[in-house]
Design an enzyme around this catalytic site. Structure first.
Site, PDB file in Angstrom:
ATOM      1  N   LYS A 206       0.837  -1.204   0.000  1.00 15.25           N
ATOM      2  CA  LYS A 206       0.000   0.000   0.000  1.00 15.25           C
ATOM      3  C   LYS A 206       0.875   1.259   0.000  1.00 15.25           C
ATOM      4  O   LYS A 206       0.637   2.191  -0.755  1.00 15.25           O
ATOM      5  CB  LYS A 206      -0.950  -0.019   1.226  1.00 15.25           C
ATOM      6  CG  LYS A 206      -2.075  -1.041   1.061  1.00 15.25           C
ATOM      7  CD  LYS A 206      -2.885  -1.273   2.336  1.00 15.25           C
ATOM      8  CE  LYS A 206      -3.860  -2.428   2.127  1.00 15.25           C
ATOM      9  NZ  LYS A 206      -4.665  -2.782   3.286  1.00 15.25           N
TER      10      LYS A 206
ATOM     11  N   GLN B  30      -4.520  -1.341   9.587  1.00 15.36           N
ATOM     12  CA  GLN B  30      -4.548  -2.698   9.027  1.00 15.36           C
ATOM     13  C   GLN B  30      -5.166  -3.677  10.027  1.00 15.36           C
ATOM     14  O   GLN B  30      -4.800  -3.681  11.208  1.00 15.36           O
ATOM     15  CB  GLN B  30      -3.116  -3.130   8.643  1.00 15.36           C
ATOM     16  CG  GLN B  30      -3.038  -4.444   7.878  1.00 15.36           C
ATOM     17  CD  GLN B  30      -3.665  -4.404   6.492  1.00 15.36           C
ATOM     18  OE1 GLN B  30      -3.763  -3.355   5.862  1.00 15.36           O
ATOM     19  NE2 GLN B  30      -4.108  -5.553   5.996  1.00 15.36           N
TER      20      GLN B  30
ATOM     21  N   ASP C  91     -10.678   3.506   4.029  1.00 21.77           N
ATOM     22  CA  ASP C  91     -10.947   2.062   3.973  1.00 21.77           C
ATOM     23  C   ASP C  91     -12.457   1.793   3.892  1.00 21.77           C
ATOM     24  O   ASP C  91     -12.880   0.693   3.551  1.00 21.77           O
ATOM     25  CB  ASP C  91     -10.409   1.395   5.251  1.00 21.77           C
ATOM     26  CG  ASP C  91      -9.368   0.335   4.957  1.00 21.77           C
ATOM     27  OD1 ASP C  91      -9.232  -0.057   3.782  1.00 21.77           O
ATOM     28  OD2 ASP C  91      -8.695  -0.096   5.905  1.00 21.77           O
TER      29      ASP C  91
HETATM   30  N1  GUN Z   1      -7.187  -6.675   6.321  1.00 23.00           N
HETATM   31  C1  GUN Z   1      -7.547  -7.408   5.249  1.00 23.00           C
HETATM   32  N2  GUN Z   1      -8.033  -6.617   4.270  1.00 23.00           N
HETATM   33  C2  GUN Z   1      -7.973  -5.358   4.734  1.00 23.00           C
HETATM   34  C3  GUN Z   1      -8.317  -4.093   4.171  1.00 23.00           C
HETATM   35  O1  GUN Z   1      -8.795  -3.960   3.034  1.00 23.00           O
HETATM   36  N3  GUN Z   1      -8.094  -3.014   4.978  1.00 23.00           N
HETATM   37  C4  GUN Z   1      -7.586  -3.128   6.226  1.00 23.00           C
HETATM   38  N4  GUN Z   1      -7.435  -2.025   6.933  1.00 23.00           N
HETATM   39  N5  GUN Z   1      -7.255  -4.278   6.768  1.00 23.00           N
HETATM   40  C5  GUN Z   1      -7.449  -5.396   6.020  1.00 23.00           C
END
Ligand code: GUN
Length: 284
Positions: A53, A97, A120
């Site tokens: 990311k 995350q 998100d």
């Molecule tokens: N864990 C698995 N997929 C995601 C996501 O798209 N965003 C976040 N913040 N955590 C995750």
């Protein structure tokens, strides 16, 4: 006839190029989109995701930070950090995350994010906006799936879309997005009786469970569009999705690969959401 591939890698290139151009315009007006990624603990999969990311942010010209904390950080300390990010004008998007360690209430942490920075799309106000069909941040993975359907000019109106999986991150928001485009939507899950009977009626199938070979060719109507959200390892340690890709390719009209499908699109939509968040700061 063999299914056509919907490449998330290729579509991502197109969208990220357009994001890069928009970043240049925004920067000339004094706003550089900024994303802060927060990682708690040492989950190896999460470490890979957050690195990808941050790298994607750098490639399109964003400002980004990766704030890592040990797994024993207290909830109060983490909340303090979220509050400081909320107050930081350089940061337009905040991503925590998941999963977080068990002693931390992830709902409390997500709800602490300023909704205008919830790129998100996990905050309750983003979820509420999606339910009501109001503008707001859409969760990146299902948003990416919608973009993939849009890329093949697929008209969802009146189509039967079957979503397998009911997570807050993918299944539920996916169903709402499909509904928003006038599809008739069925959500299947672990308690669904006779999954195959339902998937055989589907014009579009989104598989989002996290199980190898969840969707086999005998479960797919000829000509259906198949979107594979799964991210698994097979018996040989090879990355694969939830769909038996080779066999289903012989039945479906379109299919997304793993890797190179939904995965890159998730990051691309995160960039898009962050850019939109930054753009909004310019509008009084
Ligand atoms: N864990 C698995 N997929 C995601 C996501 O798209 N965003 C976040 N913040 N955590 C995750």
């Amino acid at each position: 006839m063999r299914a056509k591939l919907i490449s998330g890698t290729e579509l991502s290139k197109i969208i990220r190029n357009s994001v890069t151009q928009r970043v240049k315009v925004l920067s000339s007006k004094g706003v550089i989109p900024g994303l802060s990624v927060v990682l708690v603990g040492e989950n190896p999969a999460s470490q890979v995701y957050v690195r990808n990311k941050v790298k994607a942010c750098e490639e399109v010209g964003f400002f980004s930070t990766l704030d890592t904390y040990p797994s024993d950080i207290s909830e109060a300390e983490l909340l303090k950090h979220i509050h400081s990010l909320n107050a930081n004008p350089k940061i337009h998007g905040i991503l925590v995350q998941l999963p977080l360690p068990k002693h931390i209430d992830s709902t409390r942490v997500i709800e602490a994010i300023d909704p205008s920075k919830d790129v998100d799309g996990f905050h309750i106000s983003s979820a509420g906006a999606l339910v009501k069909g109001l503008p707001g941040f859409w969760p990146c993975t299902p948003f990416g799936c919608m973009k993939m359907l849009e890329s093949i000019n697929y008209d969802l109106k009146g189509k039967h879309a079957v979503v397998i999986g009911r997570s807050h991150i993918v299944g539920k928001p996916m169903a709402l997005m499909l509904l928003d485009k006038n599809a008739t939507v069925t959500i299947c899950h672990s308690a669904t009786v006779n999954l195959k009977e339902i998937t055989l009626q589907a014009d579009v199938i989104v598989a989002a469970v996290g199980r190898v070979n969840l969707l086999t060719s005998d479960m797919v109507k000829p000509g259906a569009v198949v979107i594979d959200v799964g991210m698994n390892r097979d018996d040989h340690g090879k990355l694969c999705g939830d769909v038996d890709f080779e066999a289903v390719s012989a039945v479906a009209s379109y299919i997304t690969p793993v890797p190179g499908g939904v995965g890159p699109m998730t990051i691309t939509m995160l960039l898009q959401n962050t850019l939109d968040a930054a753009q909004k700061t310019l509008i009084p």
